[in-house]
Design an enzyme around this catalytic site. Sequence first.
Site, PDB file in Angstrom:
ATOM      1  N   GLY A 155      -4.386  -4.825  -4.281  1.00  0.00           N
ATOM      2  CA  GLY A 155      -5.499  -3.965  -4.651  1.00  0.00           C
ATOM      3  C   GLY A 155      -4.962  -2.654  -5.159  1.00  0.00           C
ATOM      4  O   GLY A 155      -4.148  -2.031  -4.489  1.00  0.00           O
ATOM      5  N   HIS A 156      -5.325  -2.281  -6.367  1.00  0.00           N
ATOM      6  CA  HIS A 156      -4.914  -0.964  -6.804  1.00  0.00           C
ATOM      7  C   HIS A 156      -6.030  -0.274  -7.571  1.00  0.00           C
ATOM      8  O   HIS A 156      -6.849  -0.896  -8.212  1.00  0.00           O
ATOM      9  CB  HIS A 156      -3.603  -0.984  -7.592  1.00  0.00           C
ATOM     10  CG  HIS A 156      -3.522  -2.061  -8.627  1.00  0.00           C
ATOM     11  ND1 HIS A 156      -2.986  -3.279  -8.352  1.00  0.00           N
ATOM     12  CD2 HIS A 156      -3.914  -2.083  -9.904  1.00  0.00           C
ATOM     13  CE1 HIS A 156      -3.054  -4.031  -9.439  1.00  0.00           C
ATOM     14  NE2 HIS A 156      -3.609  -3.330 -10.393  1.00  0.00           N
ATOM     15  N   GLN A 171       2.189  -6.225  -2.885  1.00  0.00           N
ATOM     16  CA  GLN A 171       2.584  -6.198  -1.453  1.00  0.00           C
ATOM     17  C   GLN A 171       3.903  -5.421  -1.282  1.00  0.00           C
ATOM     18  O   GLN A 171       4.137  -4.489  -2.030  1.00  0.00           O
ATOM     19  CB  GLN A 171       2.681  -7.632  -0.888  1.00  0.00           C
ATOM     20  CG  GLN A 171       1.338  -8.343  -0.776  1.00  0.00           C
ATOM     21  CD  GLN A 171       0.918  -9.021  -2.052  1.00  0.00           C
ATOM     22  OE1 GLN A 171       1.692  -9.689  -2.697  1.00  0.00           O
ATOM     23  NE2 GLN A 171      -0.337  -8.872  -2.434  1.00  0.00           N
ATOM     24  N   LYS A 195       2.225   1.827  -5.178  1.00  0.00           N
ATOM     25  CA  LYS A 195       2.914   1.249  -6.341  1.00  0.00           C
ATOM     26  C   LYS A 195       2.056   1.359  -7.594  1.00  0.00           C
ATOM     27  O   LYS A 195       2.566   1.646  -8.666  1.00  0.00           O
ATOM     28  CB  LYS A 195       3.198  -0.242  -6.117  1.00  0.00           C
ATOM     29  CG  LYS A 195       4.191  -0.527  -5.040  1.00  0.00           C
ATOM     30  CD  LYS A 195       4.353  -2.026  -4.860  1.00  0.00           C
ATOM     31  CE  LYS A 195       3.113  -2.720  -4.352  1.00  0.00           C
ATOM     32  NZ  LYS A 195       2.688  -2.386  -3.003  1.00  0.00           N
ATOM     33  N   ASP A 250       0.817  -1.225   0.000  1.00  0.00           N
ATOM     34  CA  ASP A 250       0.000   0.000   0.000  1.00  0.00           C
ATOM     35  C   ASP A 250       0.845   1.268   0.000  1.00  0.00           C
ATOM     36  O   ASP A 250       0.447   2.288   0.565  1.00  0.00           O
ATOM     37  CB  ASP A 250      -0.972   0.017   1.193  1.00  0.00           C
ATOM     38  CG  ASP A 250      -1.756  -1.272   1.289  1.00  0.00           C
ATOM     39  OD1 ASP A 250      -2.294  -1.696   0.266  1.00  0.00           O
ATOM     40  OD2 ASP A 250      -1.800  -1.862   2.385  1.00  0.00           O
TER      41      ASP A 250
END
Length: 454
Positions: A39-40, A227, A15, A12
Site C-alpha cells: 500500500g502506498h 514489503q 519506500k 511500511d
Amino acid sequence: MTVTIVGAQLGDEGKGGMADRWSESASVVCRYQGGDNAGHTVVHDGEEYKLSLVPSGAIRGKTNVLGNGCVVNPETLFEELDALQKRGVDPDVRVARRAHVIFPYHRVLDGIEEDVKSESDFDVATTGRGIGPTYEDKAGRRGIRIGDLLDTDVLRERLEYVVPQKRALAEEVFGVETGEAFDIDALYDQYAAFGERLAEENMTVDAGTFLADRIDEGEDVLFEGAQGTILDIDHGNYPYVTSSNPTAGGTCTGTGLGPGIVGDGEIVGIAKAYLSRVGTGPLPTELGGVVGQTPDYDEDTERGDEALATELREAGGEYGTVTGRPRRIGWLDMPMLRHSTRANGFTGLVVNHIDTLAGLDEVRVGHAYTLDGEERLTLPATTERWADCEASFRSFDGWDDADWDAIADEGYDALPENARAYLDYISDELDVPIYAVGVGPGREQTIVREDPLA
Ligand code: IMP
C-alpha cells in the site's frame, strides 16, 4: 543505470515516497514481487493517490512494469487503473506474461487458513489478499499466469484442473462451504474478459526482454520492492512473512534481468528511524503492544511503554494502509538492520521519520541482542530463537520538534545535532552512506544528499 529500492525492516518504511521521488529521474518503474498486499500513498500536484498494485510511477507519466515475480489480481489492477483514469491520469502499466494471477479462491483460502491458524495463535495476520495461496500454486506448478488469460483454451484447461482441488481443500479439509469463487464457469467468464482487456490495451510483456531493451536504449529503471526484508520468505522471520522475496535478489528472479545488471546499479535500503510492524512475530525492541498481534500481549498486565508506543503510533500515522490495523511499535533494531544490509548489499540508506521521534528526551536503539548469555550483533535464523533474544539498548539524547520544512529546504546540516549523531551512528554501524532523510510525510519533506539516478 538501475536503482533498486528495498524495505530494510518490516515494510511500511516509506519506500513509496522515495520511489515516487526518484522515479522522476527514471523512465521505467518496475515492481518485482508481491501483489495488492502493498500500500502506498502518492501525493502529486496536491492530489492524494492510494495504490496497492500499480507502481507509483503511474502518476508521473512513466512506463510501469509488474514483473514476473509479482502476483496480479486483475480486478484490483483494473479498479486502480479506472480510478486513475477518472481522475485524468493516463497510466502506462505493463504486466509480465509470466506473472501469476490471483483468483478469488486464493483470497478465500487465505482467510480460511488464517482462521484455522489463529486457533493455535499461529496466524500470520496476512492482508487477506490471497498472496500466499497464489505463490503456493506457483511453486506447486498449478498456477495460472497472466499469459494464460490471453489464451482461453489454456485458461479453461487450467481452471478445470485446479478449481476442483481448491474446492475439495476448502470443503473437505477445512469444512467450509464454497460459492462463486470456486465456480469454474464464473471464473472462466470473468478472467477471460480480463485477458481480453489486457490484450486490447496491449498491456502484457515479456518483462525481462522489455526491461533489457529499455536499459540498452540507455534508459534508467527504478525497481520498487514491496514489503521489507524481514517479511522476505527466505531472509525474513519465517513463518511470519509474505510469500515472495522483497530482498534485492528478488529483482533478478522477479524481472528476468541478470544480477550483473542489478548489481551494477544502486541498491538503496529504506529504513524508519524506529520500527513498526503489522502482524505477528517477535519484535525484541517492541514498546507496549497490540492486542492480537503481540504474541504475549495481555490486556490486564500493565505495559510500561504503552504510552510511548501510542504517542509514536499517532505521531507517525502507524496504521496499515491496506488494512487500517494499528501497527506495533519498537525502537530501531540494529541486528535487524545489519542482517538486512548483508542480505541486500545496500549501497545507500534512507532513514525516514526523524521528525516522528522529535520531542523525546531520550531515543533508544537496540544495538545488540543477548541470547544464551552471549552478545550477538545480527539475527538468529529461526523465529523461535529470535523471540528468545533480549535487546541491549544504547541511548541517544533526543531532539526537539522543529520547522521541518525549513530544514528540508536547508539540507542535512540543518538537522538538529542530536539527530545527526543518531544518523551517524546508524551509518557507521552499517558502513553504508545515508542518501536521504525523511522529516515529514510530504514529498518535499525529504533531505536528499544523493539521488542515485541523477
Ligand atoms: P501477506 O503478504 O498478505 O501474505 O501477509 C504476510 C505478512 O506480511 C503479514 O504479517 C502482513 O501484515 C505483512 N505484510 C504484507 N504486506 C505488507 C506491507 O505492504 N507492509 C507491511 N506488512 C505487510
